[in-house]
Scaffold this active site. Sequence first.
Site, PDB file in Angstrom:
ATOM      1  N   SER A 143       0.772  -1.229  -0.018  1.00 29.36           N
ATOM      2  CA  SER A 143      -0.161  -0.095   0.008  1.00 29.36           C
ATOM      3  C   SER A 143       1.032   1.368   0.091  1.00 29.36           C
ATOM      4  O   SER A 143       2.088   1.198   0.628  1.00 29.36           O
ATOM      5  CB  SER A 143      -0.916   0.138   1.231  1.00 29.36           C
ATOM      6  OG  SER A 143      -1.415   1.119   1.227  1.00 29.36           O
ATOM      7  N   TYR A 157      -2.026  -0.147  10.248  1.00 25.97           N
ATOM      8  CA  TYR A 157      -2.072  -0.922   8.860  1.00 25.97           C
ATOM      9  C   TYR A 157      -0.767  -0.285   7.774  1.00 25.97           C
ATOM     10  O   TYR A 157      -0.253  -1.247   7.321  1.00 25.97           O
ATOM     11  CB  TYR A 157      -3.309  -0.329   8.124  1.00 25.97           C
ATOM     12  CG  TYR A 157      -3.512  -0.732   6.512  1.00 25.97           C
ATOM     13  CD1 TYR A 157      -3.793  -1.748   6.308  1.00 25.97           C
ATOM     14  CD2 TYR A 157      -3.292   0.468   5.691  1.00 25.97           C
ATOM     15  CE1 TYR A 157      -3.960  -2.223   4.974  1.00 25.97           C
ATOM     16  CE2 TYR A 157      -3.497  -0.117   4.431  1.00 25.97           C
ATOM     17  CZ  TYR A 157      -3.877  -1.321   3.988  1.00 25.97           C
ATOM     18  OH  TYR A 157      -3.746  -1.542   2.600  1.00 25.97           O
TER      19      TYR A 157
END
Length: 248
Positions: A143, A157
């Site tokens: 990501s 995250y």
Amino acid sequence: MERPLTVITGGTRGIGAATALRLAADGHDLVLGHASNDAAAEECRLAVEEAGAHAVVVRGDLTDPAAVDRLFSEAARHGRVTGVVNNAGATLHVGPLAETPVDVVARTVELNLTAALYVARAAVRTLATTYGGAGGVLVNVSSGAATLGSPGEYVQYAAAKAGVDALTVGLAQEVADAGVRVVGVAPGMVRTRIHEDAGDPGRLERVAARIPLGRPGEPGEIADAIAWLMSDAASYVTGSTLRVAGGR
């Protein structure tokens, strides 16, 4: 010629589903892992088969090593696996780290990093010539958050995805002589359900102005990058993570 057989985790929604359809168009047969949504899994399977590929879906919680083993055992029943897209993940929560429940922090790391490690381990044991495989490609889906940190939103995250980037670098060197390329893709803001599922359905519109290209990405744009990395056109690429994030 034998058709490529690719395993995609989180393969029936969002980026995973778009990747399944793109790889089906490229001539891959597919084994699609999913966690819970049977209706979405069946819809994706039918779409892949309409595109001319064979597809099976396997349900399981990849934070359980036994479920990872079942996924790859099922894949082996359908041929020799030549590629793995390590895609399953979720933010699960939006908010500052100090206000994120401890169990959510743990589940986020377990899904986005620990499970990714389990899948990468199984991929090597399936693909590597040292384990009887024919070689192949492992794509880790990271990501853009891994380098931005996502303050105030989901630091846990971002930290887990930074671990995925380290996994790509280290594992690529570890298995290069066993016929396996390990590469990564780091999507930015993409139009999937990931933010809605985390309780923030309006996040894409809220942050779109931060993206230099002025819009969120589409799942198919990430799928195109994954397909290229899996192709012979990227035969000299390993250990790298390709950022597909609209300039951010």
